[in-house]
Scaffold this active site. Structure first.
Site, PDB file in Angstrom:
ATOM      1  N   GLU A   2      41.654  40.176  47.710  1.00  0.00           N
ATOM      2  CA  GLU A   2      42.300  39.765  47.394  1.00  0.00           C
ATOM      3  C   GLU A   2      43.633  40.109  47.617  1.00  0.00           C
ATOM      4  O   GLU A   2      44.847  40.556  48.249  1.00  0.00           O
ATOM      5  CB  GLU A   2      42.510  39.914  46.499  1.00  0.00           C
ATOM      6  CG  GLU A   2      43.838  39.223  45.155  1.00  0.00           C
ATOM      7  CD  GLU A   2      43.935  38.620  43.630  1.00  0.00           C
ATOM      8  OE1 GLU A   2      44.457  38.756  43.358  1.00  0.00           O
ATOM      9  OE2 GLU A   2      42.554  38.399  43.781  1.00  0.00           O
ATOM     10  N   HIS A  26      43.200  44.098  36.178  1.00  0.00           N
ATOM     11  CA  HIS A  26      42.504  42.712  36.474  1.00  0.00           C
ATOM     12  C   HIS A  26      41.586  42.171  36.644  1.00  0.00           C
ATOM     13  O   HIS A  26      41.246  41.044  36.938  1.00  0.00           O
ATOM     14  CB  HIS A  26      43.603  43.002  38.121  1.00  0.00           C
ATOM     15  CG  HIS A  26      43.816  41.849  38.925  1.00  0.00           C
ATOM     16  ND1 HIS A  26      43.020  42.178  39.845  1.00  0.00           N
ATOM     17  CD2 HIS A  26      44.373  40.653  39.202  1.00  0.00           C
ATOM     18  CE1 HIS A  26      42.943  41.150  41.423  1.00  0.00           C
ATOM     19  NE2 HIS A  26      44.153  40.029  40.312  1.00  0.00           N
ATOM     20  N   GLU A  63      39.791  39.812  34.021  1.00  0.00           N
ATOM     21  CA  GLU A  63      40.535  38.359  33.862  1.00  0.00           C
ATOM     22  C   GLU A  63      39.575  38.225  34.901  1.00  0.00           C
ATOM     23  O   GLU A  63      39.515  36.998  34.203  1.00  0.00           O
ATOM     24  CB  GLU A  63      41.713  38.684  34.950  1.00  0.00           C
ATOM     25  CG  GLU A  63      42.951  37.185  34.806  1.00  0.00           C
ATOM     26  CD  GLU A  63      43.739  37.735  35.877  1.00  0.00           C
ATOM     27  OE1 GLU A  63      43.407  36.473  36.793  1.00  0.00           O
ATOM     28  OE2 GLU A  63      44.583  38.695  35.830  1.00  0.00           O
ATOM     29  N   HIS A  64      39.452  38.237  36.539  1.00  0.00           N
ATOM     30  CA  HIS A  64      38.508  37.357  36.748  1.00  0.00           C
ATOM     31  C   HIS A  64      37.343  37.318  36.351  1.00  0.00           C
ATOM     32  O   HIS A  64      36.486  36.177  36.447  1.00  0.00           O
ATOM     33  CB  HIS A  64      37.841  38.320  37.997  1.00  0.00           C
ATOM     34  CG  HIS A  64      39.306  37.769  38.852  1.00  0.00           C
ATOM     35  ND1 HIS A  64      38.979  37.266  40.380  1.00  0.00           N
ATOM     36  CD2 HIS A  64      40.368  38.376  40.110  1.00  0.00           C
ATOM     37  CE1 HIS A  64      40.092  37.403  41.323  1.00  0.00           C
ATOM     38  NE2 HIS A  64      41.078  38.102  40.946  1.00  0.00           N
TER      39      HIS A  64
END
Length: 455
Positions: free
Chosen positions: A149, A69, A72-73
């Site tokens: 997040e 993840h 991905e950022h």
């Protein structure tokens, strides 16, 4: 020609071959191993461009949770040709929108754009497939966004904490036990070097599938793919060792305390995953069971537990039969005032036990079947949904070519099939129970989404 609404009705009634309403996508594989699938859809002058990598959080190892993840950022933070944040600006300038998502099984990136901008998107996406910068200074800022997040979407969300805790208990060996976003301790220790290693291992054309759906010519897309993605070199992929979850030998329980007004009960039974579209039968029957329980307003859970008995404030169920790893059949509920979580747990189990003992009627099976098949057919009204279906099917080891056969198998599920799986898969030996124990709500307002969160 049969009018569209009549064709849909005929399909639902089983009077028309499904292939009569579904277009056939075109595919090719480039020399570097990139699979390219194009579905022509001329209804609007737009296109959906998606790149799917067959790598997700299930490929992580302990101590590196969240790296899929996090990368991905960072895919939006620049290459030697495209500066940090410039990717999004170029998509917006082209009149489109873009985003990305990571889950247990895959990571995917997409743009929805006017059809004439497709070559530009392919060039941009190919550039970051092969030439991501991964600047440590950019990572140092972005990891703070990711940790915020996690705080906002999980730590401050009691239901998310409940699901996270249940997964960690339901799975003892399989990597699905780790959260996609990662454990906070792992995020705090993560480095740009960890992401670079992940990127170099998995972000290669021979581990990716390109999906394009829209008002395009497939031959032109193939040529453009060769011109852009075709210039990237393949690399050998790490060996993927199969990880089997040991058989569960008794009920497991986990309690989560969190600020909430009401308790919640989450039940999860181990369930089979679809591996062979033609030979498997239980995953289709379980999907139909889920529709009988929670497929429409008059389904059993809501009708019996909310409306009739007034035992629950809300109830639901969920089952995903297609994934790279194992599956769970879930039931979730919030007890009504004056009733306990234990009562609701017993009532949820009783609904499945009633089907195991008495079966389902042909009328409710017919209604559930219509709901499931209609949801599949209606995907064809969205280019994005079509691209999602193609990509997901390919990544989990099935094929988009099997969609028609899967719908046929769903249509063929009988009341006896539903009763059989209700008897087979819902014992306490394969059950994990999660309980959300509400704590006093804090007076402080909830956090807002941090800048940079994209999905």
């Amino acid at each position: 020609m049969i009018p569209r609404k009549s064709r849909l009705l005929a399909l639902l009634l089983g009077l028309l071959p499904i292939g009569a309403v579904l277009a056939n996508p075109y595919e090719t594989t480039l020399k570097n191993g990139l699979k390219v699938i194009v579905k022509e859809d001329r209804r609007a002058p737009t296109a959906v461009h998606m790149v799917w990598y067959k790598v997700g959080s299930m490929d992580e190892v302990d101590g590196t949770s969240g790296v899929a993840h996090a990368l991905e950022h960072m895919m939006f933070k620049g290459t030697p040709k495209v500066g940090p944040g410039e990717f999004n600006k170029r998509v917006a300038a082209a009149g489109g929108r873009d985003n990305a998502f990571t889950n247990y099984d895959y990571t995917a990136y997409f743009q929805q754009i006017p059809k004439q901008k497709l070559p530009e998107m392919m060039a941009l996406e190919a550039d970051r497939m092969g030439h991501l910068t991964l600047d440590p200074k950019e990572f140092a800022k972005e990891i703070q966004v990711i940790m915020e997040e996690r705080r906002m979407r999980t730590d401050d969300n009691p239901q998310s904490l409940l699901f996270e805790a249940l997964n960690a208990v339901a799975y003892s060996a399989h990597p699905y036990r780790r959260p996609v976003i990662g454990w906070m301790a792992d995020l705090e220790q993560m480095t740009a070097a960890d992401l670079r290693h992940w990127y170099q291992q998995w972000y290669v054309p021979n581990n990716a599938t390109l999906v394009v759906v829209g008002d395009v010519d497939h031959e032109a897309v193939f040529r453009q793919a060769e011109k852009t993605y075709g210039q990237l070199k393949p690399r050998a992929l790490p060996a993927r060792k199969p990880i089997a979850e040991a058989p569960q030998k008794g009920i497991r329980r986990v309690t989560v305390k969190g600020p909430a007004e009401l308790p919640q009960v989450l039940l999860a039974w181990k369930a089979p995953t679809l591996r062979d579209v033609n030979k498997d039968s239980d995953p289709y029957a379980l999907e139909m069971l889920g529709a009988v329980l929670d497929g429409h307003d008059g389904a059993r859970l809501t009708q019996h537990l909310v409306k009739d008995q007034r035992l629950a404030q809300s109830v639901g169920s969920g089952y995903d039969n297609s994934s790279r790893g194992p599956s769970l059949f879930l039931m979730l509920g919030t007890p009504a005032e004056g009733h306990t979580p234990a009562e609701l747990e017993a009532a949820l189990k009783a609904e499945v036990a009633r089907i195991a003992a008495d079966g389902v009627s042909e009328e409710e099976l017919k209604r559930a079947r219509a709901q499931l098949v209609a949801s599949q057919v209606y995907k064809r009204d969205s280019m994005f949904a079509q691209a999602m279906e193609i990509g997901q099917m390919e990544i989990v080891g099935l094929s988009y070519k099997s969609v028609e056969r899967m719908i046929e198998k769903l249509q063929a599920v009988t009341a006896a099939d539903v009763q059989r799986v209700a008897k087979q898969y819902f014992s306490d030996d394969s059950l994990t129970v999660g309980l959300l124990e509400p704590q006093p709500l804090a007076d402080a307002p909830r956090r807002r989404a941090p800048a940079g969160v994209r999905h």
